[in-house]
Scaffold this active site. Structure first.
Site, PDB file in Angstrom:
ATOM      1  N   SER A 226      -6.105 128.561 -38.045  1.00  0.00           N
ATOM      2  CA  SER A 226      -5.705 127.824 -36.846  1.00  0.00           C
ATOM      3  C   SER A 226      -6.785 126.834 -36.473  1.00  0.00           C
ATOM      4  O   SER A 226      -7.972 127.101 -36.622  1.00  0.00           O
ATOM      5  CB  SER A 226      -5.496 128.794 -35.689  1.00  0.00           C
ATOM      6  OG  SER A 226      -5.587 128.114 -34.461  1.00  0.00           O
ATOM      7  N   THR A 227      -6.360 125.683 -36.031  1.00  0.00           N
ATOM      8  CA  THR A 227      -7.342 124.750 -35.526  1.00  0.00           C
ATOM      9  C   THR A 227      -6.829 124.187 -34.214  1.00  0.00           C
ATOM     10  O   THR A 227      -5.724 123.680 -34.136  1.00  0.00           O
ATOM     11  CB  THR A 227      -7.677 123.640 -36.553  1.00  0.00           C
ATOM     12  OG1 THR A 227      -8.370 122.610 -35.884  1.00  0.00           O
ATOM     13  CG2 THR A 227      -6.451 123.098 -37.221  1.00  0.00           C
TER      14      THR A 227
ATOM     15  N   ASP B 127      -4.901 132.661 -19.460  1.00  0.00           N
ATOM     16  CA  ASP B 127      -4.185 131.771 -20.389  1.00  0.00           C
ATOM     17  C   ASP B 127      -3.104 132.591 -21.086  1.00  0.00           C
ATOM     18  O   ASP B 127      -2.869 132.450 -22.280  1.00  0.00           O
ATOM     19  CB  ASP B 127      -5.143 131.147 -21.407  1.00  0.00           C
ATOM     20  CG  ASP B 127      -4.505 129.992 -22.170  1.00  0.00           C
ATOM     21  OD1 ASP B 127      -3.450 129.479 -21.723  1.00  0.00           O
ATOM     22  OD2 ASP B 127      -5.035 129.594 -23.228  1.00  0.00           O
TER      23      ASP B 127
ATOM     24  N   LYS C 158     -13.626 133.242 -35.219  1.00  0.00           N
ATOM     25  CA  LYS C 158     -13.326 132.167 -34.276  1.00  0.00           C
ATOM     26  C   LYS C 158     -14.585 131.344 -34.075  1.00  0.00           C
ATOM     27  O   LYS C 158     -15.593 131.839 -33.597  1.00  0.00           O
ATOM     28  CB  LYS C 158     -12.830 132.759 -32.951  1.00  0.00           C
ATOM     29  CG  LYS C 158     -12.353 131.719 -31.962  1.00  0.00           C
ATOM     30  CD  LYS C 158     -11.530 132.351 -30.856  1.00  0.00           C
ATOM     31  CE  LYS C 158     -11.115 131.323 -29.819  1.00  0.00           C
ATOM     32  NZ  LYS C 158     -10.276 131.909 -28.770  1.00  0.00           N
TER      33      LYS C 158
ATOM     34  N   LYS D  60      -8.018 122.715 -30.019  1.00  0.00           N
ATOM     35  CA  LYS D  60      -8.933 121.788 -29.353  1.00  0.00           C
ATOM     36  C   LYS D  60     -10.329 122.383 -29.250  1.00  0.00           C
ATOM     37  O   LYS D  60     -11.312 121.698 -29.403  1.00  0.00           O
ATOM     38  CB  LYS D  60      -8.417 121.485 -27.946  1.00  0.00           C
ATOM     39  CG  LYS D  60      -7.486 120.289 -27.916  1.00  0.00           C
ATOM     40  CD  LYS D  60      -7.203 119.870 -26.479  1.00  0.00           C
ATOM     41  CE  LYS D  60      -6.230 120.825 -25.826  1.00  0.00           C
ATOM     42  NZ  LYS D  60      -5.815 120.407 -24.476  1.00  0.00           N
ATOM     43  N   GLU D  61     -10.371 123.668 -28.967  1.00  0.00           N
ATOM     44  CA  GLU D  61     -11.661 124.259 -28.667  1.00  0.00           C
ATOM     45  C   GLU D  61     -12.190 125.179 -29.754  1.00  0.00           C
ATOM     46  O   GLU D  61     -13.351 125.575 -29.713  1.00  0.00           O
ATOM     47  CB  GLU D  61     -11.568 125.040 -27.354  1.00  0.00           C
ATOM     48  CG  GLU D  61     -11.334 124.143 -26.177  1.00  0.00           C
ATOM     49  CD  GLU D  61     -10.144 124.597 -25.359  1.00  0.00           C
ATOM     50  OE1 GLU D  61      -9.926 123.986 -24.317  1.00  0.00           O
ATOM     51  OE2 GLU D  61      -9.441 125.527 -25.751  1.00  0.00           O
ATOM     52  N   SER D  62     -11.340 125.533 -30.679  1.00  0.00           N
ATOM     53  CA  SER D  62     -11.822 126.460 -31.691  1.00  0.00           C
ATOM     54  C   SER D  62     -11.100 126.291 -33.022  1.00  0.00           C
ATOM     55  O   SER D  62     -10.005 125.754 -33.074  1.00  0.00           O
ATOM     56  CB  SER D  62     -11.630 127.897 -31.199  1.00  0.00           C
ATOM     57  OG  SER D  62     -10.265 128.228 -31.237  1.00  0.00           O
ATOM     58  N   VAL D  63     -11.783 126.756 -34.057  1.00  0.00           N
ATOM     59  CA  VAL D  63     -11.158 126.847 -35.377  1.00  0.00           C
ATOM     60  C   VAL D  63     -11.218 128.317 -35.762  1.00  0.00           C
ATOM     61  O   VAL D  63     -12.248 128.961 -35.564  1.00  0.00           O
ATOM     62  CB  VAL D  63     -11.935 126.014 -36.429  1.00  0.00           C
ATOM     63  CG1 VAL D  63     -11.208 126.025 -37.766  1.00  0.00           C
ATOM     64  CG2 VAL D  63     -12.129 124.595 -35.953  1.00  0.00           C
ATOM     65  N   VAL D  64     -10.106 128.843 -36.259  1.00  0.00           N
ATOM     66  CA  VAL D  64     -10.091 130.263 -36.624  1.00  0.00           C
ATOM     67  C   VAL D  64      -9.916 130.393 -38.137  1.00  0.00           C
ATOM     68  O   VAL D  64      -9.045 129.755 -38.722  1.00  0.00           O
ATOM     69  CB  VAL D  64      -8.969 131.023 -35.883  1.00  0.00           C
ATOM     70  CG1 VAL D  64      -8.970 132.497 -36.265  1.00  0.00           C
ATOM     71  CG2 VAL D  64      -9.126 130.872 -34.372  1.00  0.00           C
TER      72      VAL D  64
HETATM   73  P1  ADP Z   1      -7.350 128.808 -29.226  1.00  0.00           P
HETATM   74  O1  ADP Z   1      -8.291 128.690 -28.086  1.00  0.00           O
HETATM   75  O2  ADP Z   1      -7.567 127.780 -30.268  1.00  0.00           O
HETATM   76  O3  ADP Z   1      -5.914 128.932 -28.781  1.00  0.00           O
HETATM   77  P2  ADP Z   1      -7.009 131.539 -30.200  1.00  0.00           P
HETATM   78  O4  ADP Z   1      -7.964 132.651 -29.968  1.00  0.00           O
HETATM   79  O5  ADP Z   1      -5.727 131.591 -29.467  1.00  0.00           O
HETATM   80  O6  ADP Z   1      -7.791 130.178 -29.934  1.00  0.00           O
HETATM   81  O7  ADP Z   1      -6.730 131.481 -31.741  1.00  0.00           O
HETATM   82  C1  ADP Z   1      -5.898 130.498 -32.283  1.00  0.00           C
HETATM   83  C2  ADP Z   1      -4.914 131.107 -33.242  1.00  0.00           C
HETATM   84  O8  ADP Z   1      -5.594 131.765 -34.290  1.00  0.00           O
HETATM   85  C3  ADP Z   1      -4.031 132.156 -32.605  1.00  0.00           C
HETATM   86  O9  ADP Z   1      -2.898 131.601 -32.047  1.00  0.00           O
HETATM   87  C4  ADP Z   1      -3.692 133.043 -33.767  1.00  0.00           C
HETATM   88  O10 ADP Z   1      -2.611 132.530 -34.491  1.00  0.00           O
HETATM   89  C5  ADP Z   1      -4.932 132.960 -34.637  1.00  0.00           C
HETATM   90  N1  ADP Z   1      -5.831 134.078 -34.359  1.00  0.00           N
HETATM   91  C6  ADP Z   1      -6.860 134.121 -33.490  1.00  0.00           C
HETATM   92  N2  ADP Z   1      -7.468 135.308 -33.502  1.00  0.00           N
HETATM   93  C7  ADP Z   1      -6.816 136.059 -34.409  1.00  0.00           C
HETATM   94  C8  ADP Z   1      -6.958 137.408 -34.899  1.00  0.00           C
HETATM   95  N3  ADP Z   1      -7.915 138.225 -34.455  1.00  0.00           N
HETATM   96  N4  ADP Z   1      -6.094 137.838 -35.840  1.00  0.00           N
HETATM   97  C9  ADP Z   1      -5.128 137.025 -36.305  1.00  0.00           C
HETATM   98  N5  ADP Z   1      -4.942 135.774 -35.898  1.00  0.00           N
HETATM   99  C10 ADP Z   1      -5.761 135.271 -34.958  1.00  0.00           C
HETATM  100 MN    MN Z   2      -4.684 130.429 -28.101  1.00  0.00          MN
END
Ligand code: ADP
Ligand code: MN
Length: 515
Positions: free
Chosen positions: A260-261, A404, A288, A263-267
């Site tokens: 996931s990418t 949120d 994250k 605005k504030e984070s890349v996962v």
């Molecule tokens: P953002 O601030 O970018 O929304 P999130 O914490 O919601 O950050 O993470 C973005 C996305 O990454 C989530 O919608 C989810 O799909 C995936 N993600 C984040 N943390 C996890 C996790 N622990 N396990 C699986 N997917 C995750």
């Molecule tokens: Mn989120």
């Protein structure tokens, strides 16, 4: 006119969201669609547009996304800083190896030994949030190989007649196995056994050997300069180095790619590596990375600036540190939730602005967000009651408001809802805490009412059910006004008495507002 054409914003292009398709970055779609003004104003659309922009900014990533992101062998060496830091790491490791040899020489077979531990430059990976830039920590890898193992005599037995002992003799073999442990890489911890009459069975020895070799291989990979992955460009060199350290230390096995990418984070997704003494690494992890480059965080000041937990520190911090604080907040909040038994990712480690947690999902596939999953009406109802319950627990047991909460930050996994994304969560006595809670309630109510859950409370009922407050206004405007009045009352009290109305400890009771 309520219809506005938006170019390159096609959230419905392809099956499922971008992170679900094979290539997590997705190919930008060029079709233009029309959508309502409300859509144009929506947070989510903004996020999607952002994603499109980033896809354009890092086109190389698309090609590289197929392979793993960081394996320890594909590190980008194009940056001078990076190269210098990697060299420093190697230098430190060689220095430590030299220390170890000295240590061994001095100690010899002596029962009393001295340790140079304190002089080492690198230490096992831990969760300290130290400020030093190069805090490379690894004590297991050594570029110097050990001597060849001693071989058994070719004929395979000694002695004569009745006294013949073959290489299979249990005692001889056990002793030999113990002695052979010395041939494992020097940094492989084998304990004091070598000096004692210790017998290791073949089975145990082989398991140990296997482990020693795989550790060595991991170390060797470091020294090979291989084709590097451009996927790393998604994060800045400092972050890349941090991620690289995690793989190199053995804490993570591989970082497979980005899931996931925003605005504030890349996962990122990663496979967990070796457990340490005090830590078990989950088989799959989510990493994250809070973005240090973008200034979107400025918009979120209000969450953290007024959070009393961070108040004293806020004013003195530079932007980089503020971003670390977001990561820290997410870690603390997740821990509170974990303690209350709320399904959420488990914190593995926090390193600067990088938070490693357990992965919700399986085999690299993240669990779907509630907005993307189609549930049976029965599951929908189950999910609703679960969320109601979790919101109450969050408020009462964790003393937190998610702030949120919506179908975007709830994942459906293992037949239940998991809460994620809690970096912005605040305590209910936060000057805007109750407003945030009301917004959360509105999102949840609307989602489940639209989803056909007849039992779903409306947002006002839900707010009261979660907070235990009894706001009687029967319309949104008045309700909101009462909420703000309560918040103001609390703030005034703080101004006058320097203390919140409520009693709270870090995992204490929820605030009780005097009415
Ligand atoms: P953002 O601030 O970018 O929304 P999130 O914490 O919601 O950050 O993470 C973005 C996305 O990454 C989530 O919608 C989810 O799909 C995936 N993600 C984040 N943390 C996890 C996790 N622990 N396990 C699986 N997917 C995750
Ligand atoms: Mn989120």
């Amino acid at each position: 006119m309520d219809s506005v054409g938006v170019a390159a914003a096609a959230p419905d292009a392809g099956p499922g969201p971008a992170w679900q398709s094979k290539c997590p970055w997705g190919a930008p779609s060029t079709t233009s669609i029309s959508c309502s003004l409300a859509d144009v104003m929506s947070e989510q659309l903004a996020k999607e547009l952002q994603l499109e922009e980033e896809n354009a900014a890092f086109p190389e990533v698309v090609a590289a996304a197929e392979g793993p992101f960081i394996t320890g062998e594909n590190i980008d060496t194009s940056s001078d800083l990076m190269l210098a830091q990697m060299l420093q790491m190697e230098f430190d490791r060689e220095y430590d190896a030299q220390l170890r040899r000295e240590e061994k020489k001095i100690n010899g077979d002596s029962k009393v030994s001295i340790s140079f531990e304190n002089y080492r430059k690198v230490h096992p990976y831990d969760s300290d949030s130290s400020e030093d830039e190069v805090d490379w920590q690894d004590t297991r890898h050594d570029p110097y190989r050990a001597d060849k193992p001693t071989t058994t005599p070719r004929r395979g037995f000694i002695g004569k007649g009745k006294d013949i002992t073959t290489k299979h003799d249990e005692v001889v073999c056990g002793r030999k196995n113990t002695a052979r442990m010395e041939n494992f890489a020097p940094e492989f911890q084998v304990g004091d056994g070598i000096g004692m009459d210790l017998k290791l069975s073949n089975q145990v020895f082989n398991a140990l050997k296997q482990h020693a070799y795989s550790e060595e291989r991991r170390s060797a990979r470091l020294h090979e300069k291989k084709e590097h992955s451009t996927a790393e460009k998604a994060v800045d060199p400092k972050t890349r180095l941090l991620l690289y350290k995690m793989v190199n230390s053995g804490m993570l096995e591989t970082i497979t790619g980005c899931i996931s990418t925003g605005k504030e984070s890349v996962v990122f997704h990663a496979y967990g590596g070796n457990a340490t003494e005090d830590k078990v690494i989950p088989p799959e992890c989510a990493i994250k990375v809070f973005k240090t480059t973008l200034n979107e965080f400025k918009n979120r000041d209000k969450y953290i600036k007024d959070d009393y937990r961070f108040k004293d520190r806020f004013s003195k911090l530079n932007p980089r540190k503020i971003i670390r604080m977001w990561a820290e907040k997410e870690m603390h909040n997740l821990t509170r939730m974990q303690n209350a038994g709320i399904p959420c990712p488990q914190v593995v480690i926090l390193k600067k602005h990088v938070l490693v947690m357990s992965f919700i999902g399986q085999d690299q596939v993240p669990a779907p967000k509630l907005k993307d999953v189609t549930l049976s009406s029965e599951d929908m109802k189950k999910a609703y009651y679960q969320i109601l319950n979790m919101m109450q627990q969050l408020y009462r047991e964790c003393n937190l408001v998610h702030a949120d909460l919506s179908e975007y930050n709830m994942l459906w996994h293992d037949e239940k809802v998991w809460l994620i994304d809690v970096s912005q969560s605040v305590e209910p006595t936060h000057p805007h805490g109750l407003e945030f809670l009301f917004r959360d309630c509105r999102n949840v109510s609307q989602f489940f009412q639209k989803g056909g859950v007849a039992e779903a409370l409306n947002e006002r009922e839900l707010f009261n059910a979660v907070s235990g407050l009894n706001i009687t206004a029967d319309n949104e405007v008045d309700f909101q006004a009462e909420i703000e009045a309560l918040e103001k009352m609390n703030e005034d009290h703080v101004q006058n008495h320097g203390k919140k109305l409520s009693t709270f400890s870090s995992d204490g009771d929820p605030p009780i507002y005097d009415e």
